[in-house]
Design an enzyme around this catalytic site. Structure first.
Site, short mmCIF file in Angstrom:
data_model
loop_
_atom_site.label_atom_id
_atom_site.label_comp_id
_atom_site.label_asym_id
_atom_site.label_seq_id
_atom_site.Cartn_x
_atom_site.Cartn_y
_atom_site.Cartn_z
N LYS A 1 -8.06 -9.98 -9.26
CA LYS A 1 -7.99 -8.65 -8.63
C LYS A 1 -8.11 -7.51 -9.65
CE LYS A 1 -5.07 -9.85 -4.70
NZ LYS A 1 -4.02 -9.32 -3.82
N GLU B 1 -8.30 -0.39 -4.35
CA GLU B 1 -7.79 -0.46 -2.98
C GLU B 1 -8.97 -0.41 -2.02
OE1 GLU B 1 -4.55 -0.77 -2.33
OE2 GLU B 1 -4.11 -0.66 -4.46
N ASN C 1 0.85 -1.18 0.00
CA ASN C 1 0.00 0.00 0.00
C ASN C 1 0.88 1.23 0.00
OD1 ASN C 1 -2.75 -1.36 0.69
ND2 ASN C 1 -1.30 -2.19 2.17
P1 ADP Z 1 -6.94 -4.17 -1.13
O1 ADP Z 1 -6.13 -3.18 -1.89
O2 ADP Z 1 -8.39 -4.06 -1.42
O3 ADP Z 1 -6.60 -4.19 0.31
P2 ADP Z 1 -5.66 -6.76 -1.27
O4 ADP Z 1 -4.83 -7.25 -2.39
O5 ADP Z 1 -4.95 -6.42 -0.01
O6 ADP Z 1 -6.54 -5.56 -1.80
O7 ADP Z 1 -6.76 -7.84 -0.95
C1 ADP Z 1 -7.73 -7.66 0.05
C2 ADP Z 1 -7.77 -8.87 0.97
O8 ADP Z 1 -8.02 -10.05 0.22
C3 ADP Z 1 -6.47 -9.13 1.70
O9 ADP Z 1 -6.44 -8.40 2.89
C4 ADP Z 1 -6.52 -10.63 1.92
O10 ADP Z 1 -7.31 -10.92 3.06
C5 ADP Z 1 -7.27 -11.14 0.70
N1 ADP Z 1 -6.31 -11.55 -0.33
C6 ADP Z 1 -5.77 -10.76 -1.28
N2 ADP Z 1 -4.92 -11.44 -2.06
C7 ADP Z 1 -4.92 -12.69 -1.60
C8 ADP Z 1 -4.24 -13.90 -1.99
N3 ADP Z 1 -3.40 -13.91 -3.01
N4 ADP Z 1 -4.47 -15.01 -1.27
C9 ADP Z 1 -5.33 -15.01 -0.24
N5 ADP Z 1 -6.01 -13.92 0.17
C10 ADP Z 1 -5.82 -12.78 -0.49
MG MG Z 2 -4.93 -4.86 1.22
#
Ligand code: ADP
Ligand code: MG
Length: 474
Positions: free
Chosen positions: A364, A368, A146
């Site tokens: 994804k 964010e 982030n």
């Molecule tokens: P954001 O920018 O919305 O926070 P993230 O990439 O952090 O996006 O994803 C949000 C949540 O989804 C993470 O906090 C985690 O709990 C879950 N997550 C994201 N990527 C993965 C992954 N590769 N494997 C398992 N859980 C994931």
């Molecule tokens: Mg995140």
């Protein structure tokens, strides 16, 4: 990972009493959120949700996450300065994703005019989960980094006292002593203070770009308070305020309400719905100024999921961090599988793999703030729909990390204490400051552990899914 707290979690009566004590201590320590009913007022507040017990984290992984943080700082900074890399990486995505395109437009506009900013400040948080491997040993795998509005550094400095309290009530003095002290807000403030100092105008202020409705105000105040203790004054303004009262002089110095701004710290501006046309104009004004933005627009773009995916391509880290093979190796060791969905054979293969084994992947978009990713059947439906459309370039595919679940007790306002199967996500806060081409600060400044029930695939503390926690190193 087994928990240390097994038998304690079975004793319902004791849990209730412990929960009452923990909640009172959390309130007393300032582990606070405004309520969803009154998100603009501090008249009524409640505790931020948290775990009753700290969760076990292997010391080796904690150390690894800390050790790689300075590398991630360098990497983000290198990406932000590499206009050609950003342009190439984001070219397919910005054709399909309007939000990224708008950010990119501002980036191009600022580059064309010439960057007025000379001091660069990064406050980021790299997030990880612990992938269980076949031999049983967990491995650190990055979820994302982030680069804008990385939050909970303030509240994370207050939660160790709460867990120490719980363990002390149980006469577990030795265990209480193992809870790490943590003060990210102080470190984040030191970064802001350094950027403010290098800006070089003692009367200038720090501008915090705030949301009108902000439940997480106490987290932000922790940083403001640290700055005030150093005689650095912070004003909080919304994008709307900036569009009404912000201006640049002929040297592109930024003024708000007639006061000069040295540092702009964004706690808003990372989601599409946070931008009206007027807000986009305000963002452009801020970017054009010579104030140190945290982050500047290029650094925000460096934090996109598309950039994360491209960084995992062979040779990319070597290109961005030349002559630093050890840093490259540390970084790469934390990467999970990441796949481009751009049109073409490579993207087709990735889609085929995900459709063949949906439980092993996450889809994804460039967003964010939690709650945007797609899993399981939803992912399958989306992939089938996107397959033949250029729109798929606005997404990336990621290997799904599968941590070993464990039991903990989650405490939330308005809900009874709940013992559930959980997984954790560890974040490390990083700070760097660069003046022109010289790096003046590069460090890690603390951690954040968030824990959630396994049935939630996605979402953080702000989204009401995860709760605050502390690592109990083992
Ligand atoms: P954001 O920018 O919305 O926070 P993230 O990439 O952090 O996006 O994803 C949000 C949540 O989804 C993470 O906090 C985690 O709990 C879950 N997550 C994201 N990527 C993965 C992954 N590769 N494997 C398992 N859980 C994931
Ligand atoms: Mg995140």
């Amino acid at each position: 990972m087994a928990t240390n707290w097994g038998s304690l979690l079975q004793n319902e009566q004791q849990l209730e009493e412990l929960a009452r004590q923990a909640v009172d201590r959390a309130l007393a320590e300032g582990v606070l959120l405004r309520t969803s009913q009154e998100p603009s007022s501090s008249e009524v507040v409640s505790y931020a949700p948290f775990t009753l017990f700290p969760s076990l984290v292997p010391s080796a992984l904690l150390e690894q996450a800390y050790a790689v943080q300075m590398d991630f700082n360098l990497l983000v900074d290198a990406v932000s300065q590499n206009a050609a890399f950003l342009e190439q990486t984001l070219s397919s995505t910005i054709k399909q994703d309007d939000f990224t395109a708008r950010l990119f437009d501002i980036h191009k506009q600022v580059l064309k005019e010439g960057i007025a900013q000379t001091v660069f400040l990064g406050l980021n948080r790299s997030d990880y989960m612990f992938q269980r491997s076949t031999d049983g040993s967990p491995a650190l795998k990055q979820i994302e980094i982030n680069t804008i509005s990385a939050s909970f550094g303030g509240l994370a400095s207050r939660t160790p006292a709460v867990h120490r309290h719980v363990l002390s009530v149980l006469s577990k003095t030795k265990e209480a002593g193992k809870i790490l002290s943590n003060n990210p807000s102080k470190g984040l403030a030191l970064g802001i203070a350094k950027a403010w100092e290098l800006y070089g105008s003692t009367n200038a202020l720090v501008l915090l770009i705030a949301q009108e409705k902000e439940r997480n105000i106490f987290d932000q105040r922790a940083i403001e308070n640290e700055l005030l203790a150093r005689n650095i004054h912070v004003i909080r303004r919304t994008f709307e305020d900036i569009s009404e009262k912000g201006s640049l002089d002929q040297d592109r110095r930024l003024f708000v309400d007639g006061q000069e701004i040295a540092v702009v710290y964004f706690r808003d501006g990372y989601m599409p719905r946070q931008y009206s046309l007027q807000n986009w104009e305000a963002r452009l004004l801020l970017e054009r100024s010579c104030a140190a933005k945290c982050p500047d627009i290029a650094t925000q773009l460096a934090g996109t999921k598309k950039v994360q995916q491209e960084l995992s391509r062979p040779g990319m880290l070597e290109m961005l961090l030349p002559g630093q093979p050890e840093a490259v190796a540390r970084l790469r060791a934390t990467f999970a599988g990441l796949y481009s969905l751009d049109m073409g054979e490579e993207g087709d293969q990735a889609i085929a793999k995900a459709l063949a084994a949906p439980s092993r992947f996450v889809l994804k978009p460039q967003r964010e703030g939690g709650g945007n990713n797609l899993y399981g059947e939803e992912m399958v439906q989306a992939l089938k729909q996107l397959k033949d459309s250029e729109e798929r370039a606005s997404y990336i595919l990621m290997e799904k990390i599968e941590p070993e679940p464990f039991e903990n007790c989650l405490l939330r306002p308005g809900s009874p204490a709940q013992v559930v199967q959980c997984i954790s996500e560890l974040g490390i806060f990083g700070v760097y400051v660069r003046q022109e081409k010289t790096l003046v600060m590069n460090k890690h400044v603390g951690h954040l552990l968030r824990t959630k029930a396994i049935e939630h695939a996605d979402g953080g503390v702000a989204a009401g899914v995860a709760v605050l926690d502390n690592p109990y190193p083992v």
